[in-house]
Every structure is written in structure tokens, then in C-alpha cells.
Design an enzyme around this catalytic site. Structure first.
Site, PDB file in Angstrom:
ATOM      1  N   GLU A  97       0.827  -1.212   0.000  1.00 24.64           N
ATOM      2  CA  GLU A  97       0.000   0.000   0.000  1.00 24.64           C
ATOM      3  C   GLU A  97       0.858   1.257   0.000  1.00 24.64           C
ATOM      4  OE1 GLU A  97      -3.454   2.273   2.621  1.00 24.64           O
ATOM      5  OE2 GLU A  97      -2.685   0.330   3.268  1.00 24.64           O
ATOM      6  N   GLU A 100       3.359   6.503 -19.701  1.00 26.43           N
ATOM      7  CA  GLU A 100       2.093   6.411 -20.416  1.00 26.43           C
ATOM      8  C   GLU A 100       2.116   7.265 -21.687  1.00 26.43           C
ATOM      9  OE1 GLU A 100       1.144   6.138 -15.936  1.00 26.43           O
ATOM     10  OE2 GLU A 100       2.466   7.285 -17.251  1.00 26.43           O
ATOM     11  N   CYS A 109      -1.122   9.122 -13.237  1.00 25.58           N
ATOM     12  CA  CYS A 109      -1.421  10.360 -12.524  1.00 25.58           C
ATOM     13  C   CYS A 109      -2.661  10.979 -13.157  1.00 25.58           C
ATOM     14  CB  CYS A 109      -0.240  11.317 -12.589  1.00 25.58           C
ATOM     15  SG  CYS A 109       0.115  11.968 -14.246  1.00 25.58           S
ATOM     16  N   CYS A 123      -2.113  12.336 -16.843  1.00 19.05           N
ATOM     17  CA  CYS A 123      -2.006  11.264 -17.833  1.00 19.05           C
ATOM     18  C   CYS A 123      -3.364  10.608 -18.068  1.00 19.05           C
ATOM     19  CB  CYS A 123      -0.989  10.227 -17.379  1.00 19.05           C
ATOM     20  SG  CYS A 123       0.732  10.741 -17.539  1.00 19.05           S
TER      21      CYS A 123
END
Length: 246
Positions: free
Chosen positions: A87, A125, A153, A156
Site C-alpha cells: 500500500e 504512459e 497520474c 495522464c
């Protein structure tokens, strides 16, 4: 697209990457909540020097721009570190994107490889579309699959969603090891935009990690031994993603 080197982009808790990749023992979800030692933070953000009072003074260190790195096979230690679905992703400050590209022409076959980004410059990306798919042909039918170390993000995600809406002959599936900054509203909005544009979004299952290991990693024909809590962390992230997209 936004610069990942600045908040609220990908987590950048400044720890030594090599040390994190080789350390033994269990990573727990509270790991990222620990306060970093001030001396370590100073060393990671610049050169520390003593002033006249004996206190540490940090001299800014400019990070050089890193070009997008492309290849066929990922180092196994790098894979284990960057794709680990914990996490709190301490030290994981870049994106790894493994891709499968089918242009709908059997003669072309299936294109595959990986991209990684770091510091300033294009994100992985964005680089996929500029480096792996520079010549878009509206007459073709594109089927694209990404296995990414973390979800895009907000910038993106928004741009990819706009592209998918404009290019109806392009189908994209994104399978992510971790959800990047999923608590942030703008990140959630970006994921919803992707979903609304027809992108298939899913958190990576344990079997997906094994597939990447076999397909994109220099594994020397060794099997992947999944880390502890891999399945539990998948279920945690998948539940969060389902809540966001509902």
C-alpha cells in the site's frame, strides 16, 4: 502531462532503492506512515554540510532529466521491487509499463516490451504513444494491454481518456499493481474519466504478476515466488478501485 517529480504525483519517500529491493522481511501497510529520519532525508535531497553552529544545512541538488528507458526484459530485482503491491510504496518513484500491442494485422504479429520513466520529462504512459505508436492509422483496429506498476497520474489519465474518445478504433486495458494516490479527488476523477472512455481498469491479480515474470522479466527460467500478502493486497486495492468506479 504532469511532472511526476512534484506532488501530488507518484509517492517519493526518499529511501535508497537498492536497499529496499534487497531487504528481507515483511512489508506492512504502516511502513509509509513512519516519519523519515531527518538526517536521511537531508542526505537524499542534497548534500549535507555543517554550518558554524554545527547544524546541518542542505545544499540543493539538481536532478538531471532522465530519458524514457525502453526494452524487452526487466531485471528481476527491479521487477520485485517496482511491482510489489504494497500500500505504501516507499522509494518507488517511477512507473514501469509493460505493453502488448495488436494492430489488427496478423502479418504484423504482437508487439511487446516495456517502458520506464524517472524524474522530469515524459511519463511512461505518454511515451507509449509517442515511441511505440507514433503513426496512428484510423483504418486499423488497435488492442492495447498495459501492465503498470501503478495507475496513471491525473494528468495522464485525463489525456488518455481524451485520446480514447477521439480514437474509437483503439481499445485499452490497464492492469495495475498499485493504485497511485487513490485518496486524492483529482486522481479518482482521472480514473473515472478513463473508465468512462471505455478503458478497462483492473488491479493485478497474483496470476498477472506471474505472467509479467514469464513474459517481461529476465527470469533465467526460474519460477516467481510471490511475496507475502500479494493476494491480500490485491483484494485491498481492487475493493478501493471498485468503490471509485461505481
Amino acid at each position: 502531462m504532469a511532472d511526476k517529480s512534484h506532488a501530488p504525483m507518484r509517492k517519493k519517500e526518499k529511501k535508497d532503492e537498492a536497499a529496499d529491493m534487497t531487504k528481507d522481511g515483511k512489508e506492512v501497510k504502516s511502513e509509509g506512515q513512519k516519519t523519515e529520519d531527518n538526517g536521511e532525508a537531508a542526505a537524499n535531497n542534497g548534500t549535507a554540510a555543517n554550518d558554524q553552529n554545527g547544524d546541518f544545512e542542505v545544499e540543493p541538488m539538481e536532478l538531471p532529466p532522465f530519458e524514457i528507458i525502453a526494452g524487452d526484459r526487466i531485471d528481476p530485482l527491479v521487477f520485485r521491487f517496482q511491482f510489489k503491491n504494497v500500500e505504501y510504496s516507499s522509494g518507488r518513484n517511477k512507473t514501469f509499463l509493460c505493453y502488448l500491442l495488436d494492430k489488427g494485422n496478423p502479418a504484423d504479429g504482437l508487439y511487446k516490451g516495456y517502458l520506464e520513466d524517472e524524474h522530469s520529462g515524459s511519463h511512461a504512459e505518454e511515451a507509449f504513444f509517442t515511441q511505440c505508436l507514433p503513426n496512428y492509422d484510423p483504418a486499423l483496429k488497435y488492442t492495447i494491454t498495459w501492465y503498470v506498476s501503478s495507475t496513471p497520474c491525473s494528468a495522464c489519465a485525463t489525456k488518455i481518456a481524451e485520446m480514447l474518445k477521439a480514437r474509437r478504433n483503439m481499445k485499452l486495458s490497464i492492469f495495475a499493481a498499485r493504485l497511485f494516490e487513490w485518496e486524492e479527488e483529482e486522481i479518482q476523477a482521472g480514473l473515472k474519466a478513463l473508465h468512462g472512455a471505455g478503458c478497462k481498469l483492473r488491479v493485478m491479480k497474483p496470476v498477472d504478476f506471474s505472467y509479467i515474470w514469464d513474459t517481461f522479466v529476465e527470469n533465467e527460467e526460474q519460477p516467481l515466488n510471490l511475496w507475502e500478502d500479494c493476494k491480500e493486497n490485491y483484494e485491498y486495492y481492487q475493493e478501493k478501485l471498485a468503490d471509485i468506479l461505481q
